[in-house]
Motif scaffolding. Structure first.
Motif, PDB file in Angstrom:
ATOM      1  N   THR A   1       0.832  -1.208   0.000  1.00 37.76           N
ATOM      2  CA  THR A   1       0.000   0.000   0.000  1.00 37.76           C
ATOM      3  C   THR A   1       0.865   1.255   0.000  1.00 37.76           C
ATOM      4  N   THR A   2       1.896   1.257   0.815  1.00 39.72           N
ATOM      5  CA  THR A   2       2.761   2.433   0.922  1.00 39.72           C
ATOM      6  C   THR A   2       3.584   2.640  -0.342  1.00 39.72           C
ATOM      7  N   VAL A   3       4.107   1.565  -0.901  1.00 37.56           N
ATOM      8  CA  VAL A   3       4.870   1.689  -2.152  1.00 37.56           C
ATOM      9  C   VAL A   3       3.970   2.230  -3.263  1.00 37.56           C
ATOM     10  N   ASP A   4       2.767   1.695  -3.379  1.00 34.76           N
ATOM     11  CA  ASP A   4       1.847   2.172  -4.421  1.00 34.76           C
ATOM     12  C   ASP A   4       1.535   3.653  -4.237  1.00 34.76           C
ATOM     13  N   TYR A   5       1.286   4.050  -3.009  1.00 36.43           N
ATOM     14  CA  TYR A   5       0.945   5.451  -2.739  1.00 36.43           C
ATOM     15  C   TYR A   5       2.124   6.369  -3.057  1.00 36.43           C
ATOM     16  N   CYS A   6       3.306   6.005  -2.587  1.00 36.89           N
ATOM     17  CA  CYS A   6       4.484   6.845  -2.811  1.00 36.89           C
ATOM     18  C   CYS A   6       4.854   6.910  -4.293  1.00 36.89           C
ATOM     19  N   ARG A   7       4.728   5.797  -4.990  1.00 42.15           N
ATOM     20  CA  ARG A   7       5.024   5.807  -6.427  1.00 42.15           C
ATOM     21  C   ARG A   7       4.054   6.733  -7.158  1.00 42.15           C
ATOM     22  N   SER A   8       2.766   6.627  -6.848  1.00 38.26           N
ATOM     23  CA  SER A   8       1.751   7.436  -7.528  1.00 38.26           C
ATOM     24  C   SER A   8       1.919   8.916  -7.237  1.00 38.26           C
ATOM     25  N   ASN A   9       2.416   9.248  -6.044  1.00 33.17           N
ATOM     26  CA  ASN A   9       2.541  10.646  -5.646  1.00 33.17           C
ATOM     27  C   ASN A   9       3.978  11.154  -5.685  1.00 33.17           C
ATOM     28  N   LYS A  10       4.863  10.331  -6.266  1.00 31.75           N
ATOM     29  CA  LYS A  10       6.261  10.716  -6.445  1.00 31.75           C
ATOM     30  C   LYS A  10       6.916  11.154  -5.134  1.00 31.75           C
ATOM     31  N   ILE A  11       6.708  10.362  -4.111  1.00 24.89           N
ATOM     32  CA  ILE A  11       7.300  10.603  -2.797  1.00 24.89           C
ATOM     33  C   ILE A  11       8.447   9.613  -2.601  1.00 24.89           C
ATOM     34  N   PRO A  12       9.631  10.068  -2.221  1.00 27.53           N
ATOM     35  CA  PRO A  12      10.749   9.140  -1.998  1.00 27.53           C
ATOM     36  C   PRO A  12      10.441   8.150  -0.876  1.00 27.53           C
ATOM     37  N   ILE A  13      11.078   6.990  -0.955  1.00 29.15           N
ATOM     38  CA  ILE A  13      10.898   5.924   0.029  1.00 29.15           C
ATOM     39  C   ILE A  13      12.242   5.590   0.663  1.00 29.15           C
ATOM     40  N   ALA A  14      12.241   5.473   1.980  1.00 27.95           N
ATOM     41  CA  ALA A  14      13.375   4.900   2.707  1.00 27.95           C
ATOM     42  C   ALA A  14      12.843   3.720   3.517  1.00 27.95           C
ATOM     43  N   VAL A  15      13.716   2.813   3.895  1.00 24.19           N
ATOM     44  CA  VAL A  15      13.290   1.613   4.617  1.00 24.19           C
ATOM     45  C   VAL A  15      14.243   1.378   5.780  1.00 24.19           C
ATOM     46  N   ARG A  16      13.674   1.087   6.945  1.00 26.53           N
ATOM     47  CA  ARG A  16      14.506   0.707   8.080  1.00 26.53           C
ATOM     48  C   ARG A  16      13.803  -0.390   8.878  1.00 26.53           C
TER      49      ARG A  16
ATOM     50  N   LEU B   1      24.247  -4.476 -12.788  1.00 24.78           N
ATOM     51  CA  LEU B   1      23.350  -3.907 -11.780  1.00 24.78           C
ATOM     52  C   LEU B   1      22.490  -2.792 -12.378  1.00 24.78           C
ATOM     53  N   ARG B   2      23.075  -1.984 -13.217  1.00 25.41           N
ATOM     54  CA  ARG B   2      22.300  -0.907 -13.837  1.00 25.41           C
ATOM     55  C   ARG B   2      21.235  -1.473 -14.778  1.00 25.41           C
ATOM     56  N   ALA B   3      21.560  -2.544 -15.460  1.00 29.89           N
ATOM     57  CA  ALA B   3      20.560  -3.180 -16.321  1.00 29.89           C
ATOM     58  C   ALA B   3      19.403  -3.731 -15.490  1.00 29.89           C
ATOM     59  N   LEU B   4      19.706  -4.310 -14.332  1.00 20.24           N
ATOM     60  CA  LEU B   4      18.656  -4.800 -13.441  1.00 20.24           C
ATOM     61  C   LEU B   4      17.814  -3.644 -12.906  1.00 20.24           C
ATOM     62  N   LYS B   5      18.464  -2.536 -12.575  1.00 16.51           N
ATOM     63  CA  LYS B   5      17.731  -1.367 -12.076  1.00 16.51           C
ATOM     64  C   LYS B   5      16.773  -0.853 -13.145  1.00 16.51           C
ATOM     65  N   GLU B   6      17.236  -0.786 -14.362  1.00 13.58           N
ATOM     66  CA  GLU B   6      16.385  -0.303 -15.458  1.00 13.58           C
ATOM     67  C   GLU B   6      15.201  -1.230 -15.683  1.00 13.58           C
ATOM     68  N   LYS B   7      15.396  -2.508 -15.499  1.00 18.11           N
ATOM     69  CA  LYS B   7      14.321  -3.472 -15.724  1.00 18.11           C
ATOM     70  C   LYS B   7      13.316  -3.485 -14.575  1.00 18.11           C
ATOM     71  N   HIS B   8      13.811  -3.457 -13.336  1.00 14.22           N
ATOM     72  CA  HIS B   8      12.932  -3.684 -12.188  1.00 14.22           C
ATOM     73  C   HIS B   8      12.494  -2.401 -11.480  1.00 14.22           C
ATOM     74  N   ASP B   9      13.185  -1.304 -11.721  1.00 14.48           N
ATOM     75  CA  ASP B   9      12.805  -0.026 -11.105  1.00 14.48           C
ATOM     76  C   ASP B   9      13.159   1.119 -12.042  1.00 14.48           C
ATOM     77  N   PRO B  10      12.543   1.153 -13.233  1.00 10.90           N
ATOM     78  CA  PRO B  10      12.929   2.145 -14.234  1.00 10.90           C
ATOM     79  C   PRO B  10      12.656   3.579 -13.810  1.00 10.90           C
ATOM     80  N   ASP B  11      11.690   3.782 -12.912  1.00  7.79           N
ATOM     81  CA  ASP B  11      11.363   5.138 -12.462  1.00  7.79           C
ATOM     82  C   ASP B  11      12.081   5.515 -11.174  1.00  7.79           C
ATOM     83  N   ASN B  12      13.001   4.676 -10.747  1.00  6.38           N
ATOM     84  CA  ASN B  12      13.834   4.962  -9.569  1.00  6.38           C
ATOM     85  C   ASN B  12      12.989   5.220  -8.326  1.00  6.38           C
ATOM     86  N   VAL B  13      12.000   4.365  -8.126  1.00  7.21           N
ATOM     87  CA  VAL B  13      11.167   4.463  -6.922  1.00  7.21           C
ATOM     88  C   VAL B  13      12.029   4.261  -5.675  1.00  7.21           C
ATOM     89  N   PHE B  14      12.972   3.328  -5.757  1.00  4.73           N
ATOM     90  CA  PHE B  14      13.855   3.035  -4.621  1.00  4.73           C
ATOM     91  C   PHE B  14      15.202   3.722  -4.837  1.00  4.73           C
TER      92      PHE B  14
END
Length: 472
Positions: free
Chosen positions: A58-73, A448-461
């Motif tokens: 839920t939080t990832v979807d919300y932050c992605r839709s609203n272009k809010i950065p995400i940190a995790v701890r 690693l950059r190829a994986l980033k482009e494939k799995h997180d192209p919009d740099n959510v993380f």
């Protein structure tokens, strides 16, 4: 987006959402982290204290839709990337369950757990998992960067024991990643795992612990004026070709409880008889004309894991940096250069540095770390005989002390530059693309950059080791 950027998130979470509007709760959440320096510099939008995987999605979807950065701890809250300005911190502090399957020798570890949570469960079955060297360090933060600990010379880095992940992707999907389902992503996760998603569970292969989990360990100490002799003798010992992987000898510069500077060798001997283990420590204690204090004893491995906990309390200010080095043991000039540089550097520590939490540590990381196929994981710290780390702490929020602490740690790495092999992502603190290439080789970075482009192209993380501003 609404004036309150998190207005639409709170009602959709089962867990708590703590925002800046609730000043007391927000301050408490901010200061829960281990490193006060980071807590005071980073000002998130809020903390989503999630109840489980559904809240993460839920939080990832919300932050992605609203272009809010995400940190995790997690519960440990040690990672410098667990806080970020104007981000939502997904806090996994309630996701700390550890389940052990003793027949398959597997541990299923929720991503908020710390090393102590894991040791508590695995020891019940006389099994062991490599974790960090302080039991209140979060397992995920250690594991996602490779994972080095006391047993790594014997069992390798954490990533060599990970057989699977459950993770939430940038698209908000829950996936299982292992060698069969996503082999390339599995490779990337084992060394740079924070870049591609949020891990919710680790599946780790455990190992049997010999002697009922009893090892020989604890420091053997000398006055600091014998540091040159002791360190030179220690370097000669660890260079022997016939040593077992079950013997790990760390060298440390630290302060005794009365504040006096001392040096020490910390043995970790696994699987030997008590007499054989003591005999090895007798040899160590003869270094430098004879040890001042011997604390080495037969003790449970879990006691070693928790031994440093009090030296690194929460809500103090910290800075650290480290590097992998190697040298030709036949080259006395190289040995003297390392020893003289390190001893001199210890004498140059900032005068305000905490005597409790200021250390120079050298941990052996060859053995099983170096024998694994370097192509099997993205973790690049396979070479080098020693992981060398400098850490200091200070009491107040004076920014000049932060700058001086950083300068001292940076200078430690610079003094060892002649012997650099590579750098450990978890305490590299890279400040540029060039420094990242000191962590990962060019070919690894390309994958690693190829994986980033494939799995997180919009740099959510985007909050992670490549967020260089966090490291300055």
């Amino acid at each position: 987006m609404a004036e309150d950027p998190l207005a639409g998130l709170k009602a959709t979470l089962r867990g708590a959402l703590i925002t800046r509007d609730d000043k007391d709760a927000f301050t408490a959440a901010r200061l829960r982290g281990w490193n006060r320096d980071l807590n005071s510099r980073a000002n998130p939008l809020g903390f989503a204290v999630v109840s489980g995987v559904r809240d993460i999605v839920t939080t990832v979807d919300y932050c992605r839709s609203n272009k809010i950065p995400i940190a995790v701890r997690g519960k440990g809250a040690h990672s410098p990337y667990g806080m970020a300005n104007d981000a939502v911190v997904i806090d996994l502090m309630k996701m700390t369950a550890v389940r052990v399957d003793p027949e398959k020798k597997l541990a299923f570890i929720q991503a908020g757990a710390d090393g102590g949570d894991i040791d508590h469960e695995t020891a019940l079955h006389n099994l062991v998992c490599v974790t960090g060297s302080v039991s209140h360090t979060g397992f995920a933060g250690v594991a996602l960067g490779g994972g080095l600990g006391h047993l790594s010379r014997w069992l390798g880095p954490v990533v060599d024991s990970i057989v699977g992940y459950e993770m939430v992707t940038a698209a908000g999907q829950v996936v299982r990643v292992n060698a069969a389902t996503h082999p390339e992503l599995f490779w990337g996760m084992r060394g740079n795992g924070a870049s591609f998603g949020i891990v919710t569970e680790f599946v780790v292969q455990l190992r049997d612990m010999p002697n009922g989990g009893i090892i020989r360990s604890a420091p053997i100490l000398w006055p600091v004026d014998r540091a040159r002799d002791v360190m030179a003798s220690w370097m000669g010992r660890i260079a022997r070709a016939d040593r077992k992987d079950t013997e790990t000898l760390q060298f440390v510069l630290m302060h005794a409880p009365d504040g006096q500077p001392v040096c020490g060798v910390v043995p970790l001997i696994v699987g030997e008889t008590e007499d054989a283990a003591k005999a090895a420590c007798d040899e160590l204690a003869a270094f430098g004309g004879g040890a001042l204090v011997r604390q080495d004893a037969q003790l449970p491995y879990t006691a070693l894991q928790a031994a440093l906990d009090g030296c690194f309390p929460f809500n103090a200010n910290y800075w650290d940096k480290g590097v992998f080095i190697d040298w030709d043991p036949r080259d006395s000039g190289a040995l003297n250069s390392i020893v003289d540089g390190v001893v001199k550097h210890w004498s140059e520590q900032p005068e305000f540095a905490s005597k409790l939490s200021t250390f120079i540590l050298f941990m052996e990381v060859n053995g099983a770390v170096g024998r694994a196929d370097p192509a099997s994981t993205s973790f690049a710290g396979r070479q080098g005989r020693l992981w060398c780390s400098c850490i200091t702490s200070w009491a107040d929020d004076d920014v000049s002390k932060r700058a001086a602490s950083k300068k001292w740690c940076d200078a430690f790495v610079a003094k060892l530059s002649r012997f650099h092999v590579t750098t450990y992502l978890n305490n590299a603190m890279p400040e540029s693309e060039a420094e990242m290439l000191g962590v990962f080789p060019q070919d690894t970075m390309k994958r690693l950059r190829a994986l980033k482009e494939k799995h997180d192209p919009d740099n959510v993380f985007k909050v992670g080791a490549w967020q260089y501003e966090a490291n300055k």
